[in-house]
Scaffold this motif. Sequence first.
Motif, short mmCIF file in Angstrom:
data_model
loop_
_atom_site.label_atom_id
_atom_site.label_comp_id
_atom_site.label_asym_id
_atom_site.label_seq_id
_atom_site.Cartn_x
_atom_site.Cartn_y
_atom_site.Cartn_z
N GLU A 1 -1.21 -21.07 -25.30
CA GLU A 1 0.25 -20.55 -25.10
C GLU A 1 0.82 -21.05 -23.88
N GLY A 2 0.04 -21.49 -22.96
CA GLY A 2 0.84 -21.90 -21.83
C GLY A 2 0.43 -21.09 -20.32
N ARG A 3 -0.54 -20.42 -20.41
CA ARG A 3 -1.12 -19.82 -19.23
C ARG A 3 -1.86 -20.99 -18.34
N ARG A 4 -1.62 -20.99 -17.06
CA ARG A 4 -2.10 -22.20 -16.23
C ARG A 4 -3.15 -21.74 -15.05
N ILE A 5 -3.18 -20.49 -15.02
CA ILE A 5 -4.15 -19.89 -13.99
C ILE A 5 -5.30 -19.03 -14.84
N PRO A 6 -6.43 -18.92 -14.18
CA PRO A 6 -7.50 -17.97 -14.89
C PRO A 6 -6.97 -16.57 -15.06
N THR A 7 -7.52 -16.21 -16.10
CA THR A 7 -6.90 -14.75 -16.84
C THR A 7 -7.23 -13.86 -15.63
N GLU A 8 -8.42 -13.65 -14.88
CA GLU A 8 -8.65 -12.77 -13.71
C GLU A 8 -7.53 -12.66 -12.66
N LYS A 9 -6.74 -13.88 -12.29
CA LYS A 9 -5.79 -13.89 -11.52
C LYS A 9 -4.56 -13.80 -11.94
N ALA A 10 -4.28 -13.64 -13.12
CA ALA A 10 -2.95 -13.52 -13.70
C ALA A 10 -2.72 -12.19 -13.78
N VAL A 11 -1.28 -12.18 -14.36
CA VAL A 11 -0.48 -11.01 -14.19
C VAL A 11 -0.22 -10.36 -15.60
N GLU A 12 -0.21 -9.21 -16.24
CA GLU A 12 0.19 -8.80 -17.31
C GLU A 12 1.86 -8.96 -17.61
N GLU B 1 16.95 -19.96 -13.73
CA GLU B 1 17.62 -20.69 -14.77
C GLU B 1 17.27 -20.09 -15.87
N ASN B 2 18.43 -19.97 -16.73
CA ASN B 2 18.37 -19.20 -17.96
C ASN B 2 17.63 -20.29 -19.19
N LYS B 3 16.31 -20.52 -19.02
CA LYS B 3 15.60 -21.40 -19.82
C LYS B 3 14.66 -20.86 -20.46
N MET B 4 14.01 -21.35 -21.61
CA MET B 4 13.02 -20.61 -22.23
C MET B 4 11.68 -21.83 -22.35
N HIS B 5 10.54 -21.04 -21.96
CA HIS B 5 9.32 -21.99 -22.21
C HIS B 5 9.24 -22.54 -23.74
N PRO B 6 9.02 -23.93 -24.04
CA PRO B 6 8.90 -24.14 -25.34
C PRO B 6 7.88 -23.42 -26.28
N ARG B 7 6.81 -23.01 -25.49
CA ARG B 7 5.69 -22.19 -26.52
C ARG B 7 6.01 -20.95 -26.70
N GLU B 8 6.97 -20.27 -26.10
CA GLU B 8 7.21 -18.85 -25.95
C GLU B 8 7.90 -18.56 -27.24
N TRP B 9 7.17 -18.02 -28.18
CA TRP B 9 8.07 -17.58 -29.55
C TRP B 9 8.90 -16.29 -29.29
N ASN B 10 8.75 -15.45 -28.36
CA ASN B 10 9.56 -14.37 -28.06
C ASN B 10 10.78 -14.69 -27.62
N ARG B 11 12.10 -14.46 -28.16
CA ARG B 11 13.31 -14.82 -27.61
C ARG B 11 13.65 -13.49 -26.93
N ASP B 12 13.02 -12.64 -26.39
CA ASP B 12 13.56 -11.63 -25.76
C ASP B 12 13.91 -11.97 -24.39
N VAL B 13 14.78 -11.12 -23.93
CA VAL B 13 15.44 -11.23 -22.71
C VAL B 13 14.47 -11.29 -21.46
N GLN B 14 13.21 -10.43 -21.55
CA GLN B 14 12.51 -10.06 -20.57
C GLN B 14 11.37 -11.44 -20.65
N PHE B 15 11.33 -12.35 -21.54
CA PHE B 15 10.56 -13.61 -21.43
C PHE B 15 11.34 -14.61 -21.23
N ARG B 16 12.68 -14.42 -21.08
CA ARG B 16 13.52 -15.73 -20.72
C ARG B 16 13.57 -16.00 -19.30
#
Length: 141
Positions: free
Chosen positions: A30-41, A62-77
Amino acid sequence: MAHLTQNPADKERFICLYPVYINSKKTLAEGRRIPTEKAVENPSCGEIKDVLTAAGMNVYMENKMHPREWNRDVQFRGRVRVQIKQDDGSLCQEKFSSRKDVMIYVAEMIPKLKTRTQKSGGGDTSSQQGEGGKKSKKKKK
Protein backbone atom coordinates in the motif's frame (compact mmCIF):
# COMPACT_ATOMS: atom_id res chain seq x y z
CA MET A 1 13.31 15.14 -20.62
CA ALA A 2 12.79 13.86 -17.11
CA HIS A 3 14.05 16.86 -15.19
CA LEU A 4 13.72 20.42 -16.32
CA THR A 5 16.66 21.28 -14.16
CA GLN A 6 19.67 19.62 -12.61
CA ASN A 7 19.83 22.16 -9.80
CA PRO A 8 19.03 20.37 -6.51
CA ALA A 9 17.82 23.63 -4.96
CA ASP A 10 14.98 23.97 -7.46
CA LYS A 11 11.56 22.99 -6.21
CA GLU A 12 11.18 20.31 -8.88
CA ARG A 13 14.20 18.51 -7.45
CA PHE A 14 12.98 18.41 -3.84
CA ILE A 15 12.19 14.90 -2.63
CA CYS A 16 8.53 13.92 -2.21
CA LEU A 17 7.21 12.60 1.06
CA TYR A 18 3.70 11.21 1.24
CA PRO A 19 2.27 10.37 4.67
CA VAL A 20 1.69 6.83 3.31
CA TYR A 21 5.47 6.23 3.33
CA ILE A 22 5.66 6.34 7.13
CA ASN A 23 2.17 5.08 8.03
CA SER A 24 2.31 1.99 10.27
CA LYS A 25 -1.26 1.13 9.28
CA LYS A 26 -0.19 0.56 5.67
CA THR A 27 1.46 -2.50 4.15
CA LEU A 28 4.45 -2.28 1.84
CA ALA A 29 2.09 -3.00 -1.06
CA GLU A 30 0.00 0.00 0.00
CA GLY A 31 3.02 2.25 -0.15
CA ARG A 32 4.79 2.14 3.21
CA ARG A 33 8.55 2.52 2.79
CA ILE A 34 10.01 2.04 6.27
CA PRO A 35 9.70 -0.85 8.77
CA THR A 36 6.43 -0.96 10.74
CA GLU A 37 8.21 -0.68 14.08
CA LYS A 38 9.66 2.65 12.98
CA ALA A 39 6.49 3.91 11.30
CA VAL A 40 3.79 6.14 12.79
CA GLU A 41 0.04 5.58 12.97
CA ASN A 42 -1.75 7.69 10.36
CA PRO A 43 0.65 10.63 10.09
CA SER A 44 -0.62 13.82 8.43
CA CYS A 45 1.10 16.12 5.99
CA GLY A 46 0.98 18.91 8.54
CA GLU A 47 2.85 16.79 11.08
CA ILE A 48 5.57 15.89 8.56
CA LYS A 49 5.92 19.54 7.63
CA ASP A 50 6.08 20.66 11.29
CA VAL A 51 8.80 18.14 12.13
CA LEU A 52 10.97 19.02 9.13
CA THR A 53 10.48 22.76 9.55
CA ALA A 54 11.55 22.40 13.18
CA ALA A 55 14.63 20.52 11.97
CA GLY A 56 15.50 23.56 9.85
CA MET A 57 14.73 22.00 6.48
CA ASN A 58 13.35 23.82 3.45
CA VAL A 59 9.86 22.36 3.10
CA TYR A 60 6.61 23.06 1.29
CA MET A 61 3.31 21.25 0.90
CA GLU A 62 1.38 20.31 -2.21
CA ASN A 63 -2.23 19.23 -2.48
CA LYS A 64 -1.50 15.89 -4.13
CA MET A 65 -2.64 12.33 -3.51
CA HIS A 66 -0.55 9.18 -3.32
CA PRO A 67 -1.73 6.94 -6.17
CA ARG A 68 -2.30 3.95 -3.85
CA GLU A 69 -4.23 5.97 -1.27
CA TRP A 70 -7.87 4.96 -1.78
CA ASN A 71 -9.17 7.23 0.96
CA ARG A 72 -9.92 10.66 -0.53
CA ASP A 73 -10.29 12.16 2.94
CA VAL A 74 -8.60 15.49 3.69
CA GLN A 75 -6.41 14.00 6.43
CA PHE A 76 -4.81 11.62 3.91
CA ARG A 77 -4.32 14.28 1.25
CA GLY A 78 -1.15 16.12 0.57
CA ARG A 79 2.47 15.65 -0.22
CA VAL A 80 5.47 17.30 1.41
CA ARG A 81 8.48 18.33 -0.65
CA VAL A 82 11.83 18.63 1.10
CA GLN A 83 15.12 20.03 -0.10
CA ILE A 84 17.95 17.71 0.92
CA LYS A 85 20.69 19.15 -1.32
CA GLN A 86 21.98 22.65 -1.92
CA ASP A 87 22.86 24.35 -5.24
CA ASP A 88 26.32 22.82 -5.29
CA GLY A 89 25.02 19.31 -4.61
CA SER A 90 26.13 19.24 -0.98
CA LEU A 91 23.67 18.07 1.67
CA CYS A 92 21.57 20.66 3.50
CA GLN A 93 22.06 18.63 6.68
CA GLU A 94 24.50 15.79 7.18
CA LYS A 95 21.95 13.59 8.95
CA PHE A 96 19.64 13.64 5.92
CA SER A 97 21.69 12.02 3.16
CA SER A 98 18.79 10.10 1.60
CA ARG A 99 15.01 10.07 1.53
CA LYS A 100 15.07 7.10 3.87
CA ASP A 101 16.98 9.13 6.47
CA VAL A 102 14.33 11.83 6.23
CA MET A 103 11.44 9.34 6.51
CA ILE A 104 12.89 7.58 9.53
CA TYR A 105 13.66 10.89 11.26
CA VAL A 106 10.12 12.18 10.66
CA ALA A 107 8.60 8.92 11.92
CA GLU A 108 10.69 9.18 15.11
CA MET A 109 9.75 12.78 15.74
CA ILE A 110 5.99 12.79 15.02
CA PRO A 111 5.08 10.84 18.19
CA LYS A 112 6.93 13.52 20.18
CA LEU A 113 4.85 16.38 18.76
CA LYS A 114 2.67 18.19 21.31
CA THR A 115 -0.43 17.45 19.26
CA ARG A 116 0.33 13.72 19.53
CA THR A 117 1.34 13.55 23.19
CA GLN A 118 -1.88 15.21 24.38
CA LYS A 119 -4.21 13.02 22.32
CA SER A 120 -2.88 9.64 23.41
CA GLY A 121 -5.15 9.00 26.39
CA GLY A 122 -6.60 5.60 25.52
CA GLY A 123 -8.38 6.81 22.41
CA ASP A 124 -8.11 3.44 20.67
CA THR A 125 -10.08 1.38 23.20
CA SER A 126 -13.44 3.05 22.58
CA SER A 127 -13.44 2.23 18.87
CA GLN A 128 -13.20 -1.53 19.40
CA GLN A 129 -16.17 -2.03 21.73
CA GLY A 130 -18.85 -2.00 19.05
CA GLU A 131 -17.58 -5.10 17.30
CA GLY A 132 -18.00 -7.70 20.06
CA GLY A 133 -21.80 -7.89 20.22
CA LYS A 134 -22.38 -9.10 16.69
CA LYS A 135 -21.05 -12.64 16.99
CA SER A 136 -23.15 -13.88 19.92
CA LYS A 137 -26.53 -13.88 18.11
CA LYS A 138 -27.08 -17.25 16.47
CA LYS A 139 -30.14 -18.13 14.46
CA LYS A 140 -32.47 -20.57 16.23
CA LYS A 141 -33.65 -23.48 14.14
